[in-house]
Design a protein around this motif. Structure first.
Motif, PDB file in Angstrom:
ATOM      1  N   VAL A  61      -2.121 -10.956 -17.383  1.00  0.00           N
ATOM      2  CA  VAL A  61      -2.219 -12.227 -16.670  1.00  0.00           C
ATOM      3  C   VAL A  61      -2.966 -11.971 -15.369  1.00  0.00           C
ATOM      4  N   LEU A  62      -4.091 -12.627 -15.206  1.00  0.00           N
ATOM      5  CA  LEU A  62      -4.933 -12.436 -14.025  1.00  0.00           C
ATOM      6  C   LEU A  62      -4.822 -13.645 -13.109  1.00  0.00           C
ATOM      7  N   ASP A  63      -4.735 -13.383 -11.810  1.00  0.00           N
ATOM      8  CA  ASP A  63      -4.694 -14.486 -10.865  1.00  0.00           C
ATOM      9  C   ASP A  63      -6.013 -15.262 -10.930  1.00  0.00           C
ATOM     10  N   PRO A  64      -5.951 -16.599 -10.977  1.00  0.00           N
ATOM     11  CA  PRO A  64      -7.177 -17.394 -11.140  1.00  0.00           C
ATOM     12  C   PRO A  64      -8.161 -17.301  -9.985  1.00  0.00           C
ATOM     13  N   LYS A  65      -7.739 -16.817  -8.830  1.00  0.00           N
ATOM     14  CA  LYS A  65      -8.663 -16.676  -7.704  1.00  0.00           C
ATOM     15  C   LYS A  65      -9.560 -15.444  -7.853  1.00  0.00           C
ATOM     16  N   GLY A  66      -9.214 -14.558  -8.751  1.00  0.00           N
ATOM     17  CA  GLY A  66      -9.972 -13.318  -8.910  1.00  0.00           C
ATOM     18  C   GLY A  66     -10.880 -13.362 -10.102  1.00  0.00           C
ATOM     19  N   PRO A  67     -11.564 -12.243 -10.391  1.00  0.00           N
ATOM     20  CA  PRO A  67     -11.491 -11.021  -9.583  1.00  0.00           C
ATOM     21  C   PRO A  67     -12.254 -11.156  -8.270  1.00  0.00           C
ATOM     22  N   ALA A 120       0.212 -15.224  -5.192  1.00  0.00           N
ATOM     23  CA  ALA A 120      -0.584 -14.842  -6.364  1.00  0.00           C
ATOM     24  C   ALA A 120       0.181 -15.134  -7.653  1.00  0.00           C
ATOM     25  N   THR A 121      -0.566 -15.496  -8.665  1.00  0.00           N
ATOM     26  CA  THR A 121      -0.018 -15.721 -10.002  1.00  0.00           C
ATOM     27  C   THR A 121      -0.598 -14.661 -10.922  1.00  0.00           C
ATOM     28  N   GLY A 122       0.213 -13.720 -11.373  1.00  0.00           N
ATOM     29  CA  GLY A 122      -0.329 -12.599 -12.125  1.00  0.00           C
ATOM     30  C   GLY A 122      -0.930 -11.575 -11.183  1.00  0.00           C
ATOM     31  N   LYS A 123      -1.919 -10.839 -11.658  1.00  0.00           N
ATOM     32  CA  LYS A 123      -2.463  -9.712 -10.905  1.00  0.00           C
ATOM     33  C   LYS A 123      -3.790 -10.042 -10.216  1.00  0.00           C
ATOM     34  N   VAL A 124      -3.963  -9.451  -9.032  1.00  0.00           N
ATOM     35  CA  VAL A 124      -5.195  -9.557  -8.253  1.00  0.00           C
ATOM     36  C   VAL A 124      -6.026  -8.308  -8.525  1.00  0.00           C
ATOM     37  N   VAL A 125      -7.244  -8.522  -9.029  1.00  0.00           N
ATOM     38  CA  VAL A 125      -8.090  -7.412  -9.463  1.00  0.00           C
ATOM     39  C   VAL A 125      -9.382  -7.380  -8.658  1.00  0.00           C
ATOM     40  N   ILE A 126      -9.873  -6.169  -8.397  1.00  0.00           N
ATOM     41  CA  ILE A 126     -11.143  -5.962  -7.693  1.00  0.00           C
ATOM     42  C   ILE A 126     -12.200  -5.563  -8.723  1.00  0.00           C
ATOM     43  N   TYR A 127     -13.284  -6.350  -8.770  1.00  0.00           N
ATOM     44  CA  TYR A 127     -14.367  -6.100  -9.724  1.00  0.00           C
ATOM     45  C   TYR A 127     -15.562  -6.979  -9.338  1.00  0.00           C
ATOM     46  N   PRO A 128     -16.784  -6.482  -9.445  1.00  0.00           N
ATOM     47  CA  PRO A 128     -17.152  -5.111  -9.855  1.00  0.00           C
ATOM     48  C   PRO A 128     -17.080  -4.146  -8.691  1.00  0.00           C
ATOM     49  N   ILE A 129     -17.005  -2.867  -9.026  1.00  0.00           N
ATOM     50  CA  ILE A 129     -17.038  -1.795  -8.031  1.00  0.00           C
ATOM     51  C   ILE A 129     -18.361  -1.068  -8.196  1.00  0.00           C
ATOM     52  N   PRO A 130     -19.113  -0.910  -7.118  1.00  0.00           N
ATOM     53  CA  PRO A 130     -20.494  -0.351  -7.215  1.00  0.00           C
ATOM     54  C   PRO A 130     -20.553   0.967  -7.965  1.00  0.00           C
ATOM     55  N   LYS A 164     -14.828  -7.601  -0.774  1.00  0.00           N
ATOM     56  CA  LYS A 164     -13.828  -8.581  -0.337  1.00  0.00           C
ATOM     57  C   LYS A 164     -12.396  -8.054  -0.519  1.00  0.00           C
ATOM     58  N   VAL A 165     -12.237  -6.742  -0.533  1.00  0.00           N
ATOM     59  CA  VAL A 165     -10.903  -6.158  -0.711  1.00  0.00           C
ATOM     60  C   VAL A 165      -9.944  -6.626   0.376  1.00  0.00           C
ATOM     61  N   ASN A 166     -10.422  -6.714   1.603  1.00  0.00           N
ATOM     62  CA  ASN A 166      -9.544  -7.162   2.688  1.00  0.00           C
ATOM     63  C   ASN A 166      -9.073  -8.594   2.454  1.00  0.00           C
ATOM     64  N   GLU A 167      -9.960  -9.453   1.949  1.00  0.00           N
ATOM     65  CA  GLU A 167      -9.575 -10.831   1.647  1.00  0.00           C
ATOM     66  C   GLU A 167      -8.581 -10.870   0.479  1.00  0.00           C
ATOM     67  N   ALA A 168      -8.784  -9.997  -0.497  1.00  0.00           N
ATOM     68  CA  ALA A 168      -7.873  -9.932  -1.645  1.00  0.00           C
ATOM     69  C   ALA A 168      -6.472  -9.509  -1.197  1.00  0.00           C
ATOM     70  N   PHE A 169      -6.392  -8.529  -0.296  1.00  0.00           N
ATOM     71  CA  PHE A 169      -5.088  -8.116   0.219  1.00  0.00           C
ATOM     72  C   PHE A 169      -4.432  -9.235   1.031  1.00  0.00           C
ATOM     73  N   SER A 170      -5.223  -9.932   1.842  1.00  0.00           N
ATOM     74  CA  SER A 170      -4.669 -11.038   2.622  1.00  0.00           C
ATOM     75  C   SER A 170      -4.037 -12.074   1.700  1.00  0.00           C
ATOM     76  N   TYR A 171      -4.704 -12.360   0.599  1.00  0.00           N
ATOM     77  CA  TYR A 171      -4.181 -13.316  -0.370  1.00  0.00           C
ATOM     78  C   TYR A 171      -2.916 -12.782  -1.035  1.00  0.00           C
ATOM     79  N   LEU A 172      -2.931 -11.526  -1.469  1.00  0.00           N
ATOM     80  CA  LEU A 172      -1.761 -10.942  -2.118  1.00  0.00           C
ATOM     81  C   LEU A 172      -0.555 -10.958  -1.194  1.00  0.00           C
ATOM     82  N   GLU A 173      -0.790 -10.728   0.089  1.00  0.00           N
ATOM     83  CA  GLU A 173       0.302 -10.636   1.045  1.00  0.00           C
ATOM     84  C   GLU A 173       0.930 -11.994   1.366  1.00  0.00           C
ATOM     85  N   THR A 174       0.335 -13.097   0.899  1.00  0.00           N
ATOM     86  CA  THR A 174       0.948 -14.419   1.056  1.00  0.00           C
ATOM     87  C   THR A 174       2.056 -14.642   0.035  1.00  0.00           C
ATOM     88  N   ASN A 175       2.148 -13.767  -0.978  1.00  0.00           N
ATOM     89  CA  ASN A 175       3.109 -13.908  -2.087  1.00  0.00           C
ATOM     90  C   ASN A 175       2.845 -15.153  -2.925  1.00  0.00           C
TER      91      ASN A 175
END
Length: 336
Positions: free
Chosen positions: A302-308, A326-336, A313-324
């Motif tokens: 189950v992937l969070d709809p705001k991602g990947p 998220a629905t499902g998992k927050v994923v980082i992609y693509p990675i160079p 934008k890793v810092n923005e992804a963490f800020s979002y995760l830390e709000t509690n």
């Protein structure tokens, strides 16, 4: 290589995107992985906040790491490709293999300096499994820590066929895997969603709590009973459960809805008997055991709809995760 890192405890402001981090050395029992996707977990930011101190020799008891020159690259979950460097004791994997796993064996006790939020990382052979053929790298990266936490805890609790379970926090990364598998299919497709607890352990009934906004989501995952915690107290339910899986830190309330002889799995917050604390130990064998369920579609990520979220934008992804939120998992992609 490029990598996200921090050298002091704090919020997202301490995270920096570096361009000249040394590629980690490969030990005899490890492989070097070209990271394609990585997932974020609450343990990542709790570690960054310093909540899990002391963390072996990497950290001081104070507020800073050992030195400003020592950086920590966060990240537990990875999906990627084994590249040229393979340790001399590695037997199962070779260059070109597509793998996934939680690359930190003990989440708190034995932290890893170079995690998965980098172009390259290393992992012990025993922590990895071949990526399920039907999943892309984003889907695979979302699974290891959460699915191992779900599976190992149910196994440790002695959960078995015919028993009932209440999941507190059913829309989260772990909770959604305990109760579901099917969110990756299009919403217009009529399908019957099955659960990890039912598919693997044979649960007789699954109930789950969520906010009002996520109630339909939890129902779509296949919960037999979805409870809106903003409108009703789960401890007022007329029925009791063989097991409560507490992913939100409400053990003191959870013990009120457990049958005599039952227990509460606690992965967050304080523990009240008969609850017990569970901390996952990463193990690639669990992933291998679950791969057939993933490849058959019986268990799905189950992937969070705001991602990947993209790598920058890793810092923005963490800020979002830390709000509690998220629905499902927050994923980082693509990675160079």
């Amino acid at each position: 290589m490029k990598a996200w890192s921090y050298s002091e405890y704090g919020g997202v402001e301490v995270l920096k995107l570096e361009n000249n981090v040394a590629v980690p050395e490969v030990k005899d029992d490890e492989v070097l992985i070209k990271v394609v996707a990585a997932a974020l977990n609450p343990v990542d930011f709790k570690r960054r906040f310093g909540f899990s101190r002391p963390l072996i020799h990497l950290f001081l008891q104070g507020n800073l790491l050992e030195s400003k020159s020592m950086i920590i690259v966060p990240g537990y979950d990875v999906a990627g490709v084994v590249v040229v460097k393979v340790g001399s004791k590695v037997k199962e994997f070779k260059e070109g293999d597509e793998v996934y796993g939680d690359i930190i064996e003990k989440a708190v006790d034995e932290p890893k300096q170079i995690g998965s939020l980098a172009e390259y990382t290393t992992a012990q052979e025993k922590l990895l499994a071949l990526k399920p053929k039907n999943l892309d790298f984003v889907q695979a990266a979302s699974l290891p820590l959460a699915i191992e936490t779900a599976y190992e805890a149910l196994e440790k609790a002695g959960f078995s066929e015919g028993k009932s379970i209440l999941v507190l926090g059913g829309a989260g990364g772990v909770g959604s895997l305990v109760i579901q598998e099917g969110q990756s299919r299009p919403k217009s497709m009529v399908h019957r969603v099955r659960h990890l607890a039912k598919q693997v352990f044979g649960a007789s009934k699954i109930a789950a709590t969520s906010s009002t906004a996520k109630l339909d989501f939890v129902k779509s995952l296949g919960a037999d009973l979805a409870i809106d915690y903003t409108k009703e107290n789960f401890e007022d339910l007329p029925e009791k459960f063989d097991l409560v899986y507490d992913a939100v830190g409400q053990c003191d309330r959870a013990v009120k809805v457990v049958k005599e002889g039952g227990s509460v799995i606690v992965i967050a917050g304080a523990v009240t008997p008969p609850g017990f604390r569970f901390v996952v130990t990463s193990n690639g064998e669990f992933l291998k055991k679950l791969n057939p369920y993933l490849e058959s579609g019986k268990v799905r990520p189950v992937l969070d709809p705001k991602g990947p979220f993209p790598f920058d934008k890793v810092n923005e992804a963490f800020s979002y995760l830390e709000t509690n939120r998220a629905t499902g998992k927050v994923v980082i992609y693509p990675i160079p």
